[in-house]
Design an enzyme around this catalytic site. Structure first.
Site, PDB file in Angstrom:
ATOM      1  N   HIS A  45       0.857  -1.177   0.000  1.00  0.00           N
ATOM      2  CA  HIS A  45       0.000   0.000   0.000  1.00  0.00           C
ATOM      3  C   HIS A  45       0.896   1.230   0.000  1.00  0.00           C
ATOM      4  O   HIS A  45       1.596   1.485   0.975  1.00  0.00           O
ATOM      5  CB  HIS A  45      -0.886  -0.039   1.248  1.00  0.00           C
ATOM      6  CG  HIS A  45      -1.893   1.054   1.337  1.00  0.00           C
ATOM      7  ND1 HIS A  45      -2.875   1.082   2.309  1.00  0.00           N
ATOM      8  CD2 HIS A  45      -2.096   2.169   0.587  1.00  0.00           C
ATOM      9  CE1 HIS A  45      -3.622   2.162   2.152  1.00  0.00           C
ATOM     10  NE2 HIS A  45      -3.159   2.849   1.120  1.00  0.00           N
ATOM     11  N   ARG A  51       3.944   6.302   4.943  1.00  0.00           N
ATOM     12  CA  ARG A  51       4.370   5.911   6.295  1.00  0.00           C
ATOM     13  C   ARG A  51       5.100   4.562   6.310  1.00  0.00           C
ATOM     14  O   ARG A  51       5.826   4.281   7.243  1.00  0.00           O
ATOM     15  CB  ARG A  51       3.194   5.888   7.262  1.00  0.00           C
ATOM     16  CG  ARG A  51       2.186   4.800   6.985  1.00  0.00           C
ATOM     17  CD  ARG A  51       1.159   4.714   8.082  1.00  0.00           C
ATOM     18  NE  ARG A  51       0.248   5.842   8.091  1.00  0.00           N
ATOM     19  CZ  ARG A  51      -0.977   5.788   8.627  1.00  0.00           C
ATOM     20  NH1 ARG A  51      -1.394   4.701   9.221  1.00  0.00           N
ATOM     21  NH2 ARG A  51      -1.772   6.828   8.582  1.00  0.00           N
ATOM     22  N   HIS A  52       4.849   3.709   5.322  1.00  0.00           N
ATOM     23  CA  HIS A  52       5.616   2.442   5.290  1.00  0.00           C
ATOM     24  C   HIS A  52       6.231   2.215   3.905  1.00  0.00           C
ATOM     25  O   HIS A  52       7.433   2.390   3.730  1.00  0.00           O
ATOM     26  CB  HIS A  52       4.824   1.237   5.815  1.00  0.00           C
ATOM     27  CG  HIS A  52       3.359   1.195   5.479  1.00  0.00           C
ATOM     28  ND1 HIS A  52       2.886   1.312   4.205  1.00  0.00           N
ATOM     29  CD2 HIS A  52       2.271   1.038   6.284  1.00  0.00           C
ATOM     30  CE1 HIS A  52       1.578   1.215   4.232  1.00  0.00           C
ATOM     31  NE2 HIS A  52       1.160   1.069   5.473  1.00  0.00           N
ATOM     32  N   THR A 102      -4.998   2.386  10.173  1.00  0.00           N
ATOM     33  CA  THR A 102      -4.983   1.521   9.006  1.00  0.00           C
ATOM     34  C   THR A 102      -6.220   1.872   8.186  1.00  0.00           C
ATOM     35  O   THR A 102      -6.936   2.812   8.525  1.00  0.00           O
ATOM     36  CB  THR A 102      -4.962   0.037   9.446  1.00  0.00           C
ATOM     37  OG1 THR A 102      -5.012  -0.785   8.286  1.00  0.00           O
ATOM     38  CG2 THR A 102      -6.137  -0.313  10.350  1.00  0.00           C
ATOM     39  N   GLY A 193      -7.662  -7.296   8.719  1.00  0.00           N
ATOM     40  CA  GLY A 193      -7.834  -7.787  10.091  1.00  0.00           C
ATOM     41  C   GLY A 193      -7.926  -9.297  10.202  1.00  0.00           C
ATOM     42  O   GLY A 193      -8.327  -9.818  11.244  1.00  0.00           O
ATOM     43  N   GLY A 214      -2.001  -9.192   5.891  1.00  0.00           N
ATOM     44  CA  GLY A 214      -0.685  -8.636   6.159  1.00  0.00           C
ATOM     45  C   GLY A 214      -0.260  -8.669   7.609  1.00  0.00           C
ATOM     46  O   GLY A 214       0.631  -9.421   8.007  1.00  0.00           O
TER      47      GLY A 214
HETATM   48  N1  PXP Z   1      -6.686  -5.343   2.000  1.00  0.00           N
HETATM   49  C1  PXP Z   1      -6.677  -3.992   1.969  1.00  0.00           C
HETATM   50  C2  PXP Z   1      -7.392  -3.306   0.854  1.00  0.00           C
HETATM   51  C3  PXP Z   1      -5.974  -3.241   2.932  1.00  0.00           C
HETATM   52  O1  PXP Z   1      -5.994  -1.889   2.894  1.00  0.00           O
HETATM   53  C4  PXP Z   1      -5.249  -3.939   3.927  1.00  0.00           C
HETATM   54  C5  PXP Z   1      -4.440  -3.168   4.928  1.00  0.00           C
HETATM   55  O2  PXP Z   1      -3.416  -2.487   4.262  1.00  0.00           O
HETATM   56  C6  PXP Z   1      -5.266  -5.341   3.904  1.00  0.00           C
HETATM   57  C7  PXP Z   1      -6.017  -6.017   2.948  1.00  0.00           C
HETATM   58  C8  PXP Z   1      -4.505  -6.155   4.891  1.00  0.00           C
HETATM   59  O3  PXP Z   1      -4.986  -5.939   6.194  1.00  0.00           O
HETATM   60  P1  PXP Z   1      -4.217  -6.559   7.410  1.00  0.00           P
HETATM   61  O4  PXP Z   1      -2.860  -5.955   7.445  1.00  0.00           O
HETATM   62  O5  PXP Z   1      -5.081  -6.176   8.573  1.00  0.00           O
HETATM   63  O6  PXP Z   1      -4.154  -8.052   7.190  1.00  0.00           O
END
Ligand code: PXP
Length: 239
Positions: A45, A51-52, A102, A193, A214
């Protein structure tokens, strides 16, 4: 049922790096280990506030990834320029608020049809597969179909945060939304999540293609290493 695919989001390996402003952990190497462990794609992302993930990461990973690059981005001209230059395999358009921890909600595609249309068109024209990150809500799915996006990614954050009756309701909403998306010809991904502990009830959602996960994979990797963490998640989503 066809096997579910796993997109591994490596943003939080970059979070660790940015916390100190150093060059490690090496992102292409993290991605390589995730791919070697069976990840079907790598998700990053590029946030407006950087930020990352940094612009240079997107360019480097474009050269090193051996699976698909899924770039998550807000509908922002500055980030769109990078996407049009790098030509990711996939772009997932997400909402962004500077102060959020997030991506906290789904994209209001229905309320932003005119702003999203040129972006979706430009990305599709270069062969990038476009997805819209939306809540499990028929109005938003109708908007995605109207925009001609081939994919939606259903936001599972509300499900991940719910308990008791609310959990059942969120799960039902995801099932219902995926079934409705199929009637519109939309393919369905999901994410946000998700953990090895909460992912199981999602596995029989109809028409589900890829889960993008992630934070929990990177956190679990602290104990078992990134390769094993990806393998553990793949085992958790096997159906
Ligand atoms: N999908 C989308 C569109 C997201 O924005 C994110 C977070 O960047 C994720 C999946 C992954 O989420 P998580 O890091 O909570 O697994």
């Amino acid at each position: 049922m066809t096997p579910l695919k796993l997109g591994v989001n490596i943003d939080h390996a970059a979070t660790l790096r940015q916390a100190r402003g150093v060059a490690y952990p090496n992102l292409p190497e993290i991605a390589r280990l995730a791919e070697q462990a069976g990840a079907h794609g790598i998700t990053i992302h590029l946030r407006e506030d950087r930020r990352h993930i940094q612009d240079a990461d997107v360019y480097t990973l474009r050269k090193t990834l051996t699976t698909r690059m899924n770039l998550e981005m807000a509908n922002n001209p500055d980030v769109l320029r990078v996407a049009l230059d790098v030509v990711p395999d996939e772009v997932c358009l997400v909402p962004e608020r500077r102060q959020e921890l997030t991506t906290e909600g789904g994209l209001d595609a229905a309320g932003q049809l005119d702003a999203l249309r040129p972006t979706v068109r430009a990305l599709a024209a270069q062969g990038t597969q476009v997805s819209l990150f939306v809540a499990p809500d028929r109005r938003q799915l109708d908007a995605a179909a109207a925009l001609g996006a081939p994919y939606v990614e259903l936001h599972t954050g509300a499900y991940a945060n719910a308990a008791g009756d609310a959990l059942r309701r969120e799960l039902d909403a995801l099932h219902e939304a995926a079934a409705y998306a199929a009637t519109l010809g939309l393919k369905v991904n999901a994410g946000h999540g998700l953990t090895m502990d909460n992912v199981n009830p999602l596995l029989d959602i109809p028409n589900l293609d890829t889960l993008n996960i992630g934070h929990s994979i990177i956190a679990h990797a602290l104990f078992v290493g990134i390769g094993q963490s990806v393998r553990d998640m793949l085992a958790a989503i096997a159906r």
